[in-house]
Design a protein around this motif. Sequence first.
Motif, short mmCIF file in Angstrom:
data_model
loop_
_atom_site.label_atom_id
_atom_site.label_comp_id
_atom_site.label_asym_id
_atom_site.label_seq_id
_atom_site.Cartn_x
_atom_site.Cartn_y
_atom_site.Cartn_z
N LYS A 7 46.19 11.25 5.79
CA LYS A 7 46.27 10.34 4.64
C LYS A 7 47.66 9.73 4.51
CE LYS A 7 42.73 12.50 1.76
NZ LYS A 7 42.48 13.26 0.51
N GLU A 53 43.31 4.38 6.67
CA GLU A 53 42.60 4.26 5.39
C GLU A 53 41.08 4.23 5.56
OE1 GLU A 53 45.05 2.39 6.38
OE2 GLU A 53 46.71 2.80 5.01
N ASP A 55 44.73 15.83 5.04
CA ASP A 55 45.87 15.51 4.17
C ASP A 55 47.01 14.88 4.97
OD1 ASP A 55 44.56 16.43 1.95
OD2 ASP A 55 45.36 18.48 2.11
N VAL A 64 40.04 8.21 7.35
CA VAL A 64 40.21 9.43 6.56
C VAL A 64 39.05 9.68 5.58
CG1 VAL A 64 41.67 10.54 4.82
CG2 VAL A 64 42.69 9.49 6.84
#
Length: 240
Positions: free
Chosen positions: A207, A213, A204, A216
């Motif tokens: 992110k 991008e 989390d 994750v």
Amino acid sequence: RIFGTMFKSLVSWRFFFVLIAVAIVIGSIFYTRYLSTKLAKVEESQMNIWVKAQQTIADTSTQTNLDLPIEISAENRDIPIIETNEHDSIVSSNNLDTFKIKEDPTYLKDKLSSFKKQHAPIFIKLNDSPLVENKYYYGESRLQQELRYFPLAQLFIVALFIIVLVIAERNVHKSTQNRLWVGMAKETAHQLGTPVSSREGWTDILKNINGNEIIVPEIDKDVQRLKRISDRFAKIGSIP
């Protein structure tokens, strides 16, 4: 170490139980022999009384009350007897299978040969010159025969009990082993939960950082796989 301790305890327990079972069977055999010898003496005494009763009944020279000898003679319903003359020719028999006597001509002779090996005959002398006497050969009563086979029956029961107990013990051991594996699986699932939860938190955080991008989603796939593995470990041993 746990399995080694369980194995040692089971081996010692089995040895102790088998030792007790053997002691019971051996003690039963000796005690049964003692009872058999005692019963044989009682039957020998009964046969002597029975033969004297027969002699009293057959003696026509005495004018005595025959109620007691007849009652004694009728009381013998268990000990098999074969009466012969002085030449061992069969005169009569008592407490033997009448159907076999009619069907098999050699049945009485075979029984007489067997009785001769078991007990010495009891004599009643009827005349001295020429010699006329009756011989009474007798065998074992049904109770005596059953008493002889009692240790075998007891040995069979003890062996059956040991077999049932061993099967039950193996099932208990297998059940204990299964519970141990289930406990280990649930502990594994519990231990997997901590790092998986930590990874979810770090995922989390990643992110919210630009440039992650591509990384994750791959990390999230690994986390989901670990959660699935942990869930499967946790379900081991549960009701399906």
